[in-house]
Design a protein around this motif. Structure first.
Motif, mmCIF file in Angstrom:
data_model
loop_
_atom_site.group_PDB
_atom_site.id
_atom_site.type_symbol
_atom_site.label_atom_id
_atom_site.label_comp_id
_atom_site.label_asym_id
_atom_site.label_seq_id
_atom_site.Cartn_x
_atom_site.Cartn_y
_atom_site.Cartn_z
ATOM 1 N N LYS A 183 -26.908 5.892 5.702
ATOM 2 C CA LYS A 183 -25.515 5.454 5.575
ATOM 3 C C LYS A 183 -24.624 6.058 6.649
ATOM 4 N N ASP A 206 -25.636 6.722 9.731
ATOM 5 C CA ASP A 206 -26.064 6.227 11.037
ATOM 6 C C ASP A 206 -25.311 4.940 11.375
ATOM 7 N N PRO A 207 -24.494 4.922 12.430
ATOM 8 C CA PRO A 207 -23.715 3.712 12.746
ATOM 9 C C PRO A 207 -24.583 2.521 13.138
ATOM 10 N N HIS A 208 -25.848 2.752 13.453
ATOM 11 C CA HIS A 208 -26.721 1.667 13.879
ATOM 12 C C HIS A 208 -27.602 1.153 12.758
ATOM 13 N N SER A 209 -27.525 1.740 11.587
ATOM 14 C CA SER A 209 -28.346 1.284 10.463
ATOM 15 C C SER A 209 -27.853 -0.076 9.985
ATOM 16 N N ASN A 212 -24.447 -0.067 8.062
ATOM 17 C CA ASN A 212 -23.177 -0.120 8.782
ATOM 18 C C ASN A 212 -23.027 -1.351 9.662
ATOM 19 N N SER A 213 -24.119 -1.785 10.277
ATOM 20 C CA SER A 213 -24.004 -2.903 11.213
ATOM 21 C C SER A 213 -24.116 -4.262 10.543
ATOM 22 N N LEU A 262 -21.963 -3.638 5.722
ATOM 23 C CA LEU A 262 -20.513 -3.440 5.715
ATOM 24 C C LEU A 262 -19.784 -4.352 6.701
ATOM 25 N N TRP A 263 -20.517 -5.196 7.393
ATOM 26 C CA TRP A 263 -19.938 -6.135 8.364
ATOM 27 C C TRP A 263 -19.072 -7.147 7.623
ATOM 28 N N TRP A 293 -24.112 -0.476 20.100
ATOM 29 C CA TRP A 293 -23.144 -0.374 19.015
ATOM 30 C C TRP A 293 -21.719 -0.570 19.531
ATOM 31 N N ARG A 332 -18.958 -3.414 18.495
ATOM 32 C CA ARG A 332 -17.591 -3.089 18.096
ATOM 33 C C ARG A 332 -16.583 -3.814 18.966
#
Length: 420
Positions: free
Chosen positions: A13, A15-18, A21-22, A25-26, A247, A251
């Motif tokens: 959770k 890790d911004p690349h998991s 998150n990608s 939660l998009w 990433w 963004r």
């Protein structure tokens, strides 16, 4: 096992690349649920009316499965299971009318029910039909109908599940899928505070483990394995840092979408319209200010019939005198065009105030052919009646300030946009 899995979930959770998150939660993910569900309904109607045809290409099924496959990460390649394999003659739902209708009954039953028992019963019925080549990959459609009852399914998810639980789930079998679902429910219950009642979260975790991004935690009594796993986890952290460039690009893509919305918002206000910003985008910051500041907080009364779809349209201009929708804009920066078109159809065909509105798909200049291709799909046969227009970024950027200062009504936008 539970403690190490808890640690893995925490790292996943963070890790911004998991996929958490990608993808999970998009914000665009939530927008796509209703349009995909509507597309599934169209497949059912086509089969029931005898107009579905006998091939995947050009069908309403290709349209909706293509939209699923365009979702980030875990659904990539979801269309492969539905492609016709002529040598094997699978999946056998194109040339066999009985099988096609059984497939329709599965989709319709799941669309009309609201309990796990009813969904499982529908799956058991299709399993009993023994349709060659039609297996648990269908769960990727059913997930978008019932995300809290159905878990997505692909090779990586199965691998991740087997690695974490020690199971032996096999591909292509509905009974194995249902057993995996039961096991995933137990895992989800044990870690509910970290996960979600939406099966997309745990499916994303299993996908990331199964695709090799994270090593599965070892059994509690395996001390050497635990140390090796911790070392592997550290390695993943380092690889996550190395993936920062991609990433940032993702963004920037989301930021570009927000900026275009702000241009349309400001231009609409300057032309005297009240402006609605998509409900899930209102809190996004643009230049430090929420995108929805100063915009409508409620849709016009006449739009309530299609409110679920209309409220997710990126930007809507409302004539304050008549409370009718003058124009609606879907910004297709880098995501699936399909969902935006469906929301436009809901506005124009499903509401009183949107019947005479002008509809714009706003997209980068290099996506013109892609927009035109989507509009030619049989599922969008009524689009030509609505006159949806393509507004390229370059024209909007070049003329937006002069339109805001000197323009009147929609005429300037008609001049810089194109029919398709």
């Amino acid at each position: 096992m539970t403690d190490s899995l808890t640690r893995l979930i925490d790292h996943w959770k963070a890790d911004p690349h998991s996929s958490f998150n990608s993808w999970f939660l998009w914000e665009e993910r939530l927008k796509n649920f209703r349009s995909i569900r509507r597309g599934i309904g169209q497949v059912v109607r086509d089969i029931d009316a005898g107009t579905f045809g006998n091939q995947y290409r050009g069908s309403s099924l290709e349209t909706v499965v293509g939209s699923v496959a365009e979702q980030r990460q875990i659904f990539k390649g979801a269309d492969h299971a539905f492609l016709w394999k002529p040598k094997l003659r699978i999946p056998d739902i194109y040339e066999n009318g009985d099988n096609q209708r059984a497939f329709s009954r599965l989709l319709n039953a799941c669309d009309c029910c609201d309990t796990a028992e009813a969904v499982i019963a529908a799956i058991q019925r299709i399993d009993a039909s023994k349709i060659k080549g039609l297996g648990p990959a269908v769960a990727n459609l059913l997930y978008f109908i019932h995300p809290t009852l159905v878990m997505p399914f692909n090779t990586a998810i199965v691998r991740g599940y087997n690695a974490i639980t020690g199971g032996n789930v096999k591909l292509g079998r509905w009974d194995h899928y249902l057993s995996m679902r039961e096991g995933a429910i137990r895992l989800n219950s044990q870690h509910r505070a970290q996960l979600s009642n939406d099966f997309g979260a745990i499916a994303g975790l299993l996908f990331d483990v199964g695709s090799g991004r994270y090593p599965a935690p070892p059994r509690a009594d395996d001390v050497d394995g635990l140390r090796a796993w911790e070392a592997d986890l550290d390695k993943v952290r380092q690889e996550s840092a190395a993936a920062q460039k991609q990433w940032v690009a993702d963004r920037e893509s989301d930021t570009g979408h927000t900026e275009i919305q702000s241009w349309l918002r400001d231009m609409g206000r300057s032309l005297g319209y009240a402006v609605w910003i998509a409900s899930n985008d209102r809190g996004r910051l643009h230049q430090g200010v929420p995108l929805g500041d100063g915009c409508l907080t409620q849709l016009p009364v006449g739009a309530q019939a299609g409110a679920e779809a209309v409220k997710l349209i990126d930007v809507v201009w409302v004539d304050p005198a008549t409370q009718s929708v003058a124009a609606a804009f879907e910004v297709e920066h880098s995501t699936s065009i399909y969902s935006g078109i469906v929301r436009m159809l809901d506005l124009a065909l499903g509401t009183e105030v949107g019947a005479k509105s002008t509809l714009f798909l706003v997209a980068p200049d290099n996506r013109r052919d892609e927009v035109a291709q989507q509009l030619r799909r049989p599922a969008f046969s009524r689009v030509s009646e609505l006159g949806i227009r393509y507004l390229p970024y370059s024209q909007l950027q070049q003329h937006r300030e002069s339109i805001a200062r000197f323009g009147t009504g929609l005429k300037p936008l008609m001049e810089i946009s194109q029919t398709l």
